[in-house]
Design a protein around this motif. Structure first.
Motif, PDB file in Angstrom:
ATOM      1  N   CYS A  94       0.855  -1.179   0.000  1.00  0.00           N
ATOM      2  CA  CYS A  94       0.000   0.000   0.000  1.00  0.00           C
ATOM      3  C   CYS A  94       0.895   1.235   0.000  1.00  0.00           C
ATOM      4  O   CYS A  94       2.046   1.196   0.472  1.00  0.00           O
ATOM      5  N   ALA A  95       0.373   2.311  -0.560  1.00  0.00           N
ATOM      6  CA  ALA A  95       1.127   3.551  -0.670  1.00  0.00           C
ATOM      7  C   ALA A  95       0.162   4.718  -0.585  1.00  0.00           C
ATOM      8  O   ALA A  95      -1.011   4.590  -0.950  1.00  0.00           O
ATOM      9  N   ALA A  96       0.649   5.851  -0.114  1.00  0.00           N
ATOM     10  CA  ALA A  96      -0.190   7.026   0.081  1.00  0.00           C
ATOM     11  C   ALA A  96       0.342   8.198  -0.731  1.00  0.00           C
ATOM     12  O   ALA A  96       1.556   8.436  -0.785  1.00  0.00           O
ATOM     13  N   THR A  97      -0.583   8.911  -1.355  1.00  0.00           N
ATOM     14  CA  THR A  97      -0.253  10.130  -2.062  1.00  0.00           C
ATOM     15  C   THR A  97      -1.229  11.224  -1.656  1.00  0.00           C
ATOM     16  O   THR A  97      -2.411  10.956  -1.448  1.00  0.00           O
ATOM     17  N   SER A  98      -0.728  12.445  -1.575  1.00  0.00           N
ATOM     18  CA  SER A  98      -1.577  13.565  -1.178  1.00  0.00           C
ATOM     19  C   SER A  98      -2.360  14.131  -2.363  1.00  0.00           C
ATOM     20  O   SER A  98      -3.120  15.077  -2.209  1.00  0.00           O
ATOM     21  N   THR A  99      -2.158  13.535  -3.527  1.00  0.00           N
ATOM     22  CA  THR A  99      -2.860  13.994  -4.721  1.00  0.00           C
ATOM     23  C   THR A  99      -3.981  13.005  -5.072  1.00  0.00           C
ATOM     24  O   THR A  99      -4.258  12.064  -4.337  1.00  0.00           O
ATOM     25  N   TRP A 100      -4.588  13.223  -6.212  1.00  0.00           N
ATOM     26  CA  TRP A 100      -5.539  12.245  -6.737  1.00  0.00           C
ATOM     27  C   TRP A 100      -4.777  10.968  -7.077  1.00  0.00           C
ATOM     28  O   TRP A 100      -3.558  10.958  -7.185  1.00  0.00           O
ATOM     29  N   CYS A 101      -5.531   9.894  -7.265  1.00  0.00           N
ATOM     30  CA  CYS A 101      -4.907   8.610  -7.549  1.00  0.00           C
ATOM     31  C   CYS A 101      -3.997   8.685  -8.767  1.00  0.00           C
ATOM     32  O   CYS A 101      -4.344   9.292  -9.776  1.00  0.00           O
ATOM     33  N   ARG A 102      -2.875   8.005  -8.656  1.00  0.00           N
ATOM     34  CA  ARG A 102      -1.896   7.925  -9.731  1.00  0.00           C
ATOM     35  C   ARG A 102      -1.499   6.466  -9.927  1.00  0.00           C
ATOM     36  O   ARG A 102      -1.407   5.711  -8.969  1.00  0.00           O
ATOM     37  N   GLN A 103      -1.255   6.099 -11.151  1.00  0.00           N
ATOM     38  CA  GLN A 103      -0.839   4.733 -11.430  1.00  0.00           C
ATOM     39  C   GLN A 103       0.674   4.559 -11.303  1.00  0.00           C
ATOM     40  O   GLN A 103       1.154   3.454 -11.094  1.00  0.00           O
ATOM     41  N   ASN A 104       1.406   5.655 -11.415  1.00  0.00           N
ATOM     42  CA  ASN A 104       2.861   5.582 -11.341  1.00  0.00           C
ATOM     43  C   ASN A 104       3.308   5.489  -9.884  1.00  0.00           C
ATOM     44  O   ASN A 104       3.041   6.402  -9.102  1.00  0.00           O
ATOM     45  N   PRO A 105       3.984   4.405  -9.504  1.00  0.00           N
ATOM     46  CA  PRO A 105       4.420   4.277  -8.105  1.00  0.00           C
ATOM     47  C   PRO A 105       5.282   5.442  -7.639  1.00  0.00           C
ATOM     48  O   PRO A 105       5.303   5.745  -6.436  1.00  0.00           O
ATOM     49  N   ASN A 106       5.971   6.096  -8.548  1.00  0.00           N
ATOM     50  CA  ASN A 106       6.864   7.203  -8.166  1.00  0.00           C
ATOM     51  C   ASN A 106       6.107   8.421  -7.650  1.00  0.00           C
ATOM     52  O   ASN A 106       6.705   9.322  -7.062  1.00  0.00           O
ATOM     53  N   ASP A 107       4.788   8.442  -7.870  1.00  0.00           N
ATOM     54  CA  ASP A 107       3.986   9.583  -7.435  1.00  0.00           C
ATOM     55  C   ASP A 107       3.490   9.439  -5.996  1.00  0.00           C
ATOM     56  O   ASP A 107       2.765  10.312  -5.520  1.00  0.00           O
ATOM     57  N   TYR A 108       3.868   8.364  -5.329  1.00  0.00           N
ATOM     58  CA  TYR A 108       3.407   8.122  -3.961  1.00  0.00           C
ATOM     59  C   TYR A 108       4.479   8.520  -2.955  1.00  0.00           C
ATOM     60  O   TYR A 108       5.675   8.336  -3.181  1.00  0.00           O
ATOM     61  N   ASP A 109       4.014   9.069  -1.823  1.00  0.00           N
ATOM     62  CA  ASP A 109       4.922   9.635  -0.842  1.00  0.00           C
ATOM     63  C   ASP A 109       5.325   8.643   0.249  1.00  0.00           C
ATOM     64  O   ASP A 109       6.423   8.730   0.806  1.00  0.00           O
ATOM     65  N   TYR A 110       4.426   7.746   0.590  1.00  0.00           N
ATOM     66  CA  TYR A 110       4.667   6.805   1.687  1.00  0.00           C
ATOM     67  C   TYR A 110       4.345   5.397   1.207  1.00  0.00           C
ATOM     68  O   TYR A 110       3.373   5.190   0.469  1.00  0.00           O
ATOM     69  N   TRP A 111       5.134   4.443   1.668  1.00  0.00           N
ATOM     70  CA  TRP A 111       4.962   3.041   1.284  1.00  0.00           C
ATOM     71  C   TRP A 111       4.978   2.151   2.510  1.00  0.00           C
ATOM     72  O   TRP A 111       5.750   2.387   3.454  1.00  0.00           O
ATOM     73  N   GLY A 112       4.147   1.110   2.461  1.00  0.00           N
ATOM     74  CA  GLY A 112       4.230   0.053   3.452  1.00  0.00           C
ATOM     75  C   GLY A 112       5.270  -0.960   3.025  1.00  0.00           C
ATOM     76  O   GLY A 112       5.802  -0.917   1.908  1.00  0.00           O
ATOM     77  N   GLN A 113       5.545  -1.923   3.891  1.00  0.00           N
ATOM     78  CA  GLN A 113       6.632  -2.869   3.653  1.00  0.00           C
ATOM     79  C   GLN A 113       6.224  -4.048   2.789  1.00  0.00           C
ATOM     80  O   GLN A 113       7.088  -4.790   2.357  1.00  0.00           O
ATOM     81  N   GLY A 114       4.955  -4.236   2.507  1.00  0.00           N
ATOM     82  CA  GLY A 114       4.506  -5.335   1.674  1.00  0.00           C
ATOM     83  C   GLY A 114       4.069  -6.542   2.477  1.00  0.00           C
ATOM     84  O   GLY A 114       4.596  -6.814   3.555  1.00  0.00           O
TER      85      GLY A 114
END
Length: 121
Positions: A94-114
């Motif tokens: 899971c990952a969090a972004t402060s923007t609208w949804c994005r498909q590019n993983p690079n656009d996410y600010d926070y990531w869980g460990q999987g």
């Protein structure tokens, strides 16, 4: 910080619910993406739930099997996966972004460990 959990071994046709719990940030203010990575493959988008609870699917094969929801009181987002197939086997993030949804993983600010999901009989 995000922490994904709930993975495990499930038989084909079974269900799992993954959780993405946060500390230090308030998830209701973020769009939360779910991604997965199978062995030998790149990370791919599964779906994203935006801060208005709209869901964007990144895989056509998941629209009738996967869904997402929030529990703001628990600061947690869930990925409900039904009718699982062997090809769903992967590490899910899971990952969090402060923007609208994005498909590019690079656009996410926070990531869980999987968390590992294995679909096998």
């Amino acid at each position: 910080q995000l922490q994904a959990s709930g993975g495990g071994l499930v038989q084909p046709g079974g269900s799992l619910r993954l959780s993405c719990a946060a500390s230090g940030i308030t998830l209701e203010s973020y769009s939360i993406g779910w991604f997965r990575q199978a062995p030998g493959k790149g990370r791919e988008g599964v779906l994203c739930i935006n801060w208005r609870d709209g869901i964007t699917y990144y895989q056509d094969s998941m629209t009738d099997r996967f869904t997402a929801s929030r529990d703001n009181a628990k600061n947690t987002v869930y990925l409900q996966m039904n009718s699982l197939k062997p090809e769903d086997t992967a590490v899910y993030y899971c990952a969090a972004t402060s923007t609208w949804c994005r498909q590019n993983p690079n656009d996410y600010d926070y990531w869980g460990q999987g968390t590992q999901v294995t679909v096998s009989s």
